[in-house]
Design an enzyme around this catalytic site. Structure first.
Site, mmCIF file in Angstrom:
data_model
loop_
_atom_site.group_PDB
_atom_site.id
_atom_site.type_symbol
_atom_site.label_atom_id
_atom_site.label_comp_id
_atom_site.label_asym_id
_atom_site.label_seq_id
_atom_site.Cartn_x
_atom_site.Cartn_y
_atom_site.Cartn_z
ATOM 1 C CB SER A 136 5.039 70.353 56.422
ATOM 2 O OG SER A 136 5.210 71.505 55.596
ATOM 3 C CG HIS B 231 5.327 69.328 52.830
ATOM 4 N ND1 HIS B 231 4.409 69.721 53.454
ATOM 5 C CD2 HIS B 231 4.605 68.173 52.011
ATOM 6 C CE1 HIS B 231 3.156 69.256 52.970
ATOM 7 N NE2 HIS B 231 3.636 68.164 52.369
ATOM 8 C CG ASP C 87 -0.167 67.473 51.678
ATOM 9 O OD1 ASP C 87 -1.174 66.703 50.892
ATOM 10 O OD2 ASP C 87 1.113 67.123 51.581
#
EC number: 3.1.1.61
Length: 364
Positions: free
Chosen positions: A181, A208, A306
């Site tokens: 991310s 992401h 995540d």
């Protein structure tokens, strides 16, 4: 903790005012000034030494990319958060900015009303600026902004896994999956080119990012890597030596072909998980169904958790796991979550991750 001192750089009067006002509403943030182009910003950076700048890309005299190039020559330069547009040109320039060391980016909102635009921008600014403040105030700023290629080598640490089902033997990996991310484009730019062209397995990546930006990221990486890098397409069979990046705003998983022989990429509009679409958990779970004892999962820099639940599924099915170490992360969130859960075989710095991936694939 001391205040985070921020300089707002944008050629639009409206955005300079809105961003400045929103930043002033965040506890611990001090707006020290504004600039309407990169040249003026550079002078103010040298004089006032802000901790962070919010930076527009398209500006007269000196644009955001040119300013970032100059910042490379300034000791203890501030971090940068880019304000980007959801266009092909905007995404391409944002990728360049992230590769130059920008901390992250925020999309200029395109909501239906000015109030909705302001609310969306406020939410994004608050999250990213708070994360930057926690990551950098009290630490040397160079820790988060030094390009990974210049980081000194550190030790790779092998860990004892607490949760793996030992009845499933770990074999040579036939697929590599990566979750990443904040700080991801820069990290991938440093790591993926180290993967040899003859790696012999597919690599699936969840970064992401919003739509359009993932395509620009794939294009940028493809020019630098020995393997092919592309944005994943629905229904294509995964092939060795290709890295597939999940499209922004979509979910990506693995499924079986009708004859059961090939493994296909399936792109869906399934709901976000962990407020993320694409989601690392979503991809990892699907890989666990088809590559028992034959997968390598990598968790790299990023905020949040995540990937933790998905990695738990993979580890129970005999996957190898690699986590990026705290020192080389821009944000030590996702790797910390999986490490704290006891789900990581190997912790290593960014400049050793590719080597460890190859080891799990070749097992030499």
């Amino acid at each position: 903790m001391k205040n985070l001192r921020v300089l707002v750089v944008d050629d639009t009067i409206l955005y300079r005012k809105i961003v400045s006002d929103l930043l002033r509403e965040i506890p611990g943030i001090e707006v020290i000034g504004v600039a309407h182009n990169g040249k003026i910003a550079l002078d103010k950076i040298r004089l006032s030494k802000p901790d962070l700048i919010t930076l527009d890309i398209e500006m007269p005299v000196m644009n955001g990319i040119e300013l970032l190039e100059h910042l490379k020559d300034i000791p203890d330069a501030p971090g940068a958060v880019m304000l980007s547009t959801l266009t092909s040109d905007g995404s391409r320039m944002t990728m360049k900015a992230l590769e130059l060391g920008a901390f992250d980016f925020i999309l200029k909102p395109q909501e239906k009303t000015p109030a909705a635009n302001k609310a969306a921008l406020a939410n994004s600014l608050k999250q990213i600026v708070k994360t930057y403040r926690l990551r950098n105030i009290g630490f040397s700023r160079t820790r988060a902004t030094t390009p990974a290629s210049r980081l000194s080598p550190r030790t790779t640490i092998k860990r004892e896994i607490k949760t793996t089902d030992r009845s499933i033997k770990k074999g040579k990996a036939e697929i590599v999956v990566i979750g990443i991310s904040t700080g991801g484009p820069n990290a991938l730019t440093n790591m993926l080119p180290q993967i040899p062209g003859n790696i012999g397995v597919p690599i699936l990546i969840v970064q992401h990012m919003p739509p359009v930006f993932t395509a620009s990221l794939a294009t940028s990486l493809n020019k630098k890597c020995q393997i092919e890098v592309k944005e994943a397409e629905d229904g294509e069979a995964i092939q060795p030596g290709i890295a597939y990046i999940a499209p922004g705003g979509k979910q990506m998983k693995i499924s079986a072909s009708k004859n059961g022989v090939e493994r296909l990429i399936k792109i869906t509009n399934d709901p976000p998980e962990n407020s993320c679409r694409p989601s690392v958990d979503y991809l990892f779970r699907s890989v666990g169904d088809y590559f028992i004892g034959r997968a390598t999962a990598v968790i790299m820099t990023g905020m949040g958790a995540d990937g933790t639940k998905g990695l738990e599924v993979l580890m129970a099915k005999g996957a190898h796991s690699i986590g990026q170490d705290e020192e080389s992360c821009v944000v030590y969130g996702m790797p910390k979550s999986v490490a704290d859960a006891g789900l990581i075989d190997t912790v290593c710095p960014l400049n050793k991750i590719a080597q460890e991936i190859v080891h799990t694939v070749k097992l030499y």
